[in-house]
Design a protein around this motif. Structure first.
Motif, PDB file in Angstrom:
ATOM      1  N   LEU A  67     -19.078 159.056 -83.843  1.00 32.90           N
ATOM      2  CA  LEU A  67     -17.357 159.370 -83.392  1.00 32.90           C
ATOM      3  C   LEU A  67     -17.727 160.883 -84.582  1.00 32.90           C
ATOM      4  O   LEU A  67     -16.403 161.247 -83.666  1.00 32.90           O
ATOM      5  N   PHE A  68     -17.759 161.032 -85.515  1.00 37.95           N
ATOM      6  CA  PHE A  68     -18.121 162.729 -85.500  1.00 37.95           C
ATOM      7  C   PHE A  68     -18.912 163.801 -85.159  1.00 37.95           C
ATOM      8  O   PHE A  68     -18.169 164.344 -85.630  1.00 37.95           O
ATOM      9  N   PHE A  69     -19.589 163.354 -84.854  1.00 44.77           N
ATOM     10  CA  PHE A  69     -20.246 163.994 -83.241  1.00 44.77           C
ATOM     11  C   PHE A  69     -19.409 164.929 -82.185  1.00 44.77           C
ATOM     12  O   PHE A  69     -18.883 166.218 -82.058  1.00 44.77           O
ATOM     13  N   PRO A  70     -18.372 164.453 -81.621  1.00 44.19           N
ATOM     14  CA  PRO A  70     -17.482 164.931 -81.197  1.00 44.19           C
ATOM     15  C   PRO A  70     -15.991 166.367 -82.101  1.00 44.19           C
ATOM     16  O   PRO A  70     -16.316 167.479 -81.614  1.00 44.19           O
ATOM     17  N   LEU A  71     -15.818 165.388 -83.134  1.00 45.96           N
ATOM     18  CA  LEU A  71     -14.787 166.238 -83.435  1.00 45.96           C
ATOM     19  C   LEU A  71     -15.542 167.113 -84.675  1.00 45.96           C
ATOM     20  O   LEU A  71     -14.811 168.529 -84.268  1.00 45.96           O
ATOM     21  N   LEU A  72     -16.756 167.395 -84.928  1.00 45.47           N
ATOM     22  CA  LEU A  72     -17.031 168.402 -85.588  1.00 45.47           C
ATOM     23  C   LEU A  72     -18.038 168.821 -84.322  1.00 45.47           C
ATOM     24  O   LEU A  72     -17.622 171.005 -85.010  1.00 45.47           O
ATOM     25  N   LEU A  73     -18.507 168.721 -83.611  1.00 44.93           N
ATOM     26  CA  LEU A  73     -18.460 169.689 -82.030  1.00 44.93           C
ATOM     27  C   LEU A  73     -17.424 170.844 -81.908  1.00 44.93           C
ATOM     28  O   LEU A  73     -17.196 172.080 -81.978  1.00 44.93           O
ATOM     29  N   ALA A  74     -16.084 169.823 -82.326  1.00 43.09           N
ATOM     30  CA  ALA A  74     -14.921 171.035 -81.485  1.00 43.09           C
ATOM     31  C   ALA A  74     -14.220 171.758 -82.490  1.00 43.09           C
ATOM     32  O   ALA A  74     -14.116 172.865 -82.105  1.00 43.09           O
ATOM     33  N   LEU A  75     -14.524 171.595 -84.051  1.00 41.39           N
ATOM     34  CA  LEU A  75     -15.054 172.508 -85.203  1.00 41.39           C
ATOM     35  C   LEU A  75     -15.461 173.428 -84.932  1.00 41.39           C
ATOM     36  O   LEU A  75     -14.751 174.150 -85.459  1.00 41.39           O
ATOM     37  N   SER A  76     -16.860 172.777 -84.691  1.00 38.61           N
ATOM     38  CA  SER A  76     -17.742 174.042 -84.691  1.00 38.61           C
ATOM     39  C   SER A  76     -16.787 175.395 -83.576  1.00 38.61           C
ATOM     40  O   SER A  76     -17.727 176.545 -83.622  1.00 38.61           O
ATOM     41  N   SER A  77     -16.627 174.681 -82.515  1.00 42.51           N
ATOM     42  CA  SER A  77     -16.135 175.451 -81.899  1.00 42.51           C
ATOM     43  C   SER A  77     -15.337 177.014 -82.104  1.00 42.51           C
ATOM     44  O   SER A  77     -15.283 177.715 -81.913  1.00 42.51           O
ATOM     45  N   LEU A  78     -14.174 175.855 -83.124  1.00 43.86           N
ATOM     46  CA  LEU A  78     -12.732 176.848 -83.381  1.00 43.86           C
ATOM     47  C   LEU A  78     -13.751 177.170 -84.440  1.00 43.86           C
ATOM     48  O   LEU A  78     -12.763 178.877 -84.147  1.00 43.86           O
ATOM     49  N   THR A  79     -14.664 177.390 -85.652  1.00 44.87           N
ATOM     50  CA  THR A  79     -15.037 178.136 -86.368  1.00 44.87           C
ATOM     51  C   THR A  79     -15.465 179.565 -85.830  1.00 44.87           C
ATOM     52  O   THR A  79     -15.646 180.610 -85.955  1.00 44.87           O
ATOM     53  N   LYS A  80     -16.466 179.089 -84.585  1.00 42.49           N
ATOM     54  CA  LYS A  80     -17.003 180.177 -84.299  1.00 42.49           C
ATOM     55  C   LYS A  80     -16.698 181.260 -84.001  1.00 42.49           C
ATOM     56  O   LYS A  80     -16.098 182.371 -83.546  1.00 42.49           O
ATOM     57  N   ALA A  81     -15.020 180.631 -83.146  1.00 42.39           N
ATOM     58  CA  ALA A  81     -14.337 181.705 -82.272  1.00 42.39           C
ATOM     59  C   ALA A  81     -13.105 182.965 -83.324  1.00 42.39           C
ATOM     60  O   ALA A  81     -12.784 183.729 -83.254  1.00 42.39           O
ATOM     61  N   TRP A  82     -12.876 181.965 -84.558  1.00 40.41           N
ATOM     62  CA  TRP A  82     -12.168 182.311 -85.643  1.00 40.41           C
ATOM     63  C   TRP A  82     -12.947 183.199 -86.584  1.00 40.41           C
ATOM     64  O   TRP A  82     -13.128 184.371 -86.643  1.00 40.41           O
ATOM     65  N   PHE A  83     -14.658 182.320 -86.493  1.00 39.75           N
ATOM     66  CA  PHE A  83     -14.877 183.483 -87.963  1.00 39.75           C
ATOM     67  C   PHE A  83     -16.413 184.131 -87.841  1.00 39.75           C
ATOM     68  O   PHE A  83     -17.342 184.465 -88.817  1.00 39.75           O
ATOM     69  N   GLY A  84     -16.780 183.765 -85.973  1.00 43.62           N
ATOM     70  CA  GLY A  84     -18.229 184.362 -86.157  1.00 43.62           C
ATOM     71  C   GLY A  84     -19.196 183.194 -86.096  1.00 43.62           C
ATOM     72  O   GLY A  84     -20.372 183.050 -86.402  1.00 43.62           O
ATOM     73  N   THR A  85     -18.582 182.214 -87.310  1.00 47.05           N
ATOM     74  CA  THR A  85     -19.911 180.913 -87.442  1.00 47.05           C
ATOM     75  C   THR A  85     -19.681 179.761 -86.735  1.00 47.05           C
ATOM     76  O   THR A  85     -18.896 179.589 -87.152  1.00 47.05           O
ATOM     77  N   THR A  86     -20.831 178.669 -86.682  1.00 50.36           N
ATOM     78  CA  THR A  86     -20.904 177.351 -86.215  1.00 50.36           C
ATOM     79  C   THR A  86     -20.530 176.485 -87.309  1.00 50.36           C
ATOM     80  O   THR A  86     -22.235 177.130 -88.643  1.00 50.36           O
ATOM     81  N   ILE A  87     -20.403 174.966 -87.523  1.00 53.03           N
ATOM     82  CA  ILE A  87     -20.700 174.445 -88.622  1.00 53.03           C
ATOM     83  C   ILE A  87     -21.336 172.929 -87.430  1.00 53.03           C
ATOM     84  O   ILE A  87     -21.403 172.125 -85.949  1.00 53.03           O
TER      85      ILE A  87
END
Length: 516
Positions: A69-89
């Motif tokens: 379950l943490f996979f889709p959550l972190l995937l969505a969060l990674s998309s946000l951090t990439k858009a906002w900060f240019g880095t991925t989780i």
């Protein structure tokens, strides 16, 4: 020494090191979060029931599901951090496993800490107040020391749970002792399965014994005993993770693999080709279909082999079947446009989903095609791999042929073939490049309505490494070079009962077939 035992020992430093690092980190984080919450819960009923209720609810979720379950959550969060900060989780590997296991470790620590603090004689608190202690001084000097044995009992339980559950981190891309178990089950390498189980059990027992020494020392007020237990525990963790530090340099390439024999072999083949180019390569194995593609898209793996029909139906969500060449052309265009993923080319064989039966059973019922099967489905049991019945291909088959079986059962792919042989299943979702089809004399039922798409094996490259010259050079030689008979032979060499080969050995044998 048996070759499989020697191979298991060779992998132990890496698998054990990561297992210890993950378990210790999750348990440590669980303690840091749980103890303050438990102190608050012991003092305020308004905090107690929500905290214990949430922790109890998390415990009811199967540990593998919680990890996934943490996979889709972190995937969505990674998309946000990439858009906002240019880095991925990272959505796969250590982080999701750490978060899930931390949550899983909390309930026994919370319960025991609350019980220990509430079980203290009120006279002790009154005495502390009488000598002028503040509530904080009373907590650290009186209450926590008195409750320490009970708290340690909860930590011991959490440690055993965490170490055991850490074996399930393998499917989300984190190396652990579970790598032995998952790959061993798939290839019927029972030495690996037993080795992984024994190593995990031994680690849990040793950790429990050392934590028990700390618990006894705290209970008897013997600092030498609990200091000894704590020191030995820290030294053991340091010794276990030391091999990881010695090999901490990031590999140049990471090759991915799903959770069946053919994928293990092809991953080893790609590693071999890259190593011949002088590259440092590692593999992330036992990934589910969606995990593998997402890991490639985000750059957590650099290359892996997938199948055109799987990508067409599951990734692009296409329900039509325009034919082999149209599917390949569409994949090349759409995956690059949508995700930046490159289809380097086909390997030269197809590994199609197909429904298979034992020849004697099919002939007795006069079943040769899926149309024939539909007429007898109500009296038969259908066996599928762990994801088949949730895939679009199954929906397409039911829609095209109206299949309505007496029962449906799910198996690990290896046990699925066993079930067919024993009669526990009458029909299975086989794979056309599997060597067991010929070895077990199975019949592949024809698909006259074209419900299933083609399944050419294709090499995929991540957007981050799509233009890497060494990666392209090493893997381009595999394009169009593996005939289906050669792949069936390689697969069967790993899956057969006698004279079983490792995926690496099968890959090296397969490499001799390749002329480029």
């Amino acid at each position: 020494m048996d070759e499989r035992v020697a191979a298991a020992f060779a992998l132990l430093p890496d698998y054990l090191g990561w297992h210890m690092a993950l378990s210790a980190s999750a348990l440590g984080l669980g303690i840091l979060i749980s103890l303050p919450l438990a102190v608050l819960a012991s003092r305020f009923q308004a905090v107690r029931w929500p905290v214990l209720g949430v922790a109890s609810f998390a415990q009811t979720i199967p540990s593998l599901a919680l990890l996934a379950l943490f996979f889709p959550l972190l995937l969505a969060l990674s998309s946000l951090t990439k858009a906002w900060f240019g880095t991925t989780i990272p959505a796969l590997g250590f982080l999701p496993a750490l978060l899930a296991l931390t949550i899983y470790s909390m309930l026994p620590i919370l319960r025991n800490t609350v019980a220990g603090l509430q079980g203290i004689d009120p006279a002790a608190r009154e005495a502390a107040k009488g000598v002028g202690m503040t509530p904080l001084q009373s907590l650290f000097q009186i209450e926590l020391p008195l409750a320490a044995p009970v708290i340690m009992a909860g930590i011991r339980t959490a440690a055993v749970w965490t170490i055991g559950s850490a074996t399930l981190a393998t499917p989300v891309g984190q190396t652990s002792l579970g790598n032995y178990i998952f790959s061993g089950l798939q290839t019927e390498n029972w030495v690996y399965v037993l080795f992984g189980c024994a190593a995990s059990a031994a680690l849990a027992l040793i950790a429990d014994a050392l934590l028990g020494l700390i618990e006894t020392g705290l209970g008897k007020g013997d600092p030498r005993r609990w200091l000894t237990g704590g020191l030995v525990l820290l030294i053991g963790i340091a010794a276990g993770v030391a091999p990881l530090a010695l090999h901490s340099s990031k590999p140049a390439y990471v090759v991915g693999a799903k959770n069946f024999s053919e994928q293990y072999i092809l991953a080893e083949l790609m590693k071999y080709r890259l190593e011949k180019e002088g590259a440092v390569v590692t593999a992330k194995e036992d990934l589910g279909s969606s995990f593998a593609y997402s890991a490639l898209r985000t750059g957590e793996i650099d290359a892996y082999v997938d199948y055109s029909g799987t990508l067409w139906a599951n990734i692009l969500k296409r329900t039509d079947n325009p034919g082999r060449m149209a599917v390949l052309a569409g994949l090349g265009t759409d995956l690059k446009t949508r995700d930046g993923v490159i289809v380097l080319g086909t390997l030269g064989f197809e590994n199609a989903y197909a429904l298979a039966m034992r020849r004697d059973r099919a002939e007795a019922l006069g079943i040769h095609s899926l149309d024939d099967l539909a007429q007898h489905a109500g009296e038969l049991t259908m066996g599928g791999d762990l994801e088949f019945f949730s895939r679009p291909e199954w929906t397409a088959l039911v829609g095209a042929y109206g299949l309505n079986f007496k029962a449906k059962k799910q198996y690990q792919p290896t046990f699925m073939y066993r079930a067919l042989g024993s009669g526990d299943a009458d029909v299975i979702s086989a794979f056309s490049s599997d060597g067991r089809i010929a070895a077990d004399d199975l019949v592949i039922l024809t698909d006259p309505r074209g419900a299933l798409p083609p399944y050419d094996a294709v090499i995929l490259l991540s957007p981050q490494k799509a233009n890497d010259p060494r990666l392209r050079r090493a893997l381009a030689g595999l394009v169009g070079s593996i005939p289906v008979k050669a792949m069936q032979t390689a697969n069967y060499s790993v899956d057969r009962d006698a004279d079983k080969q490792t995926p690496r050995q099968a890959a090296l044998a397969l490499a001799k077939v390749i002329k480029r």
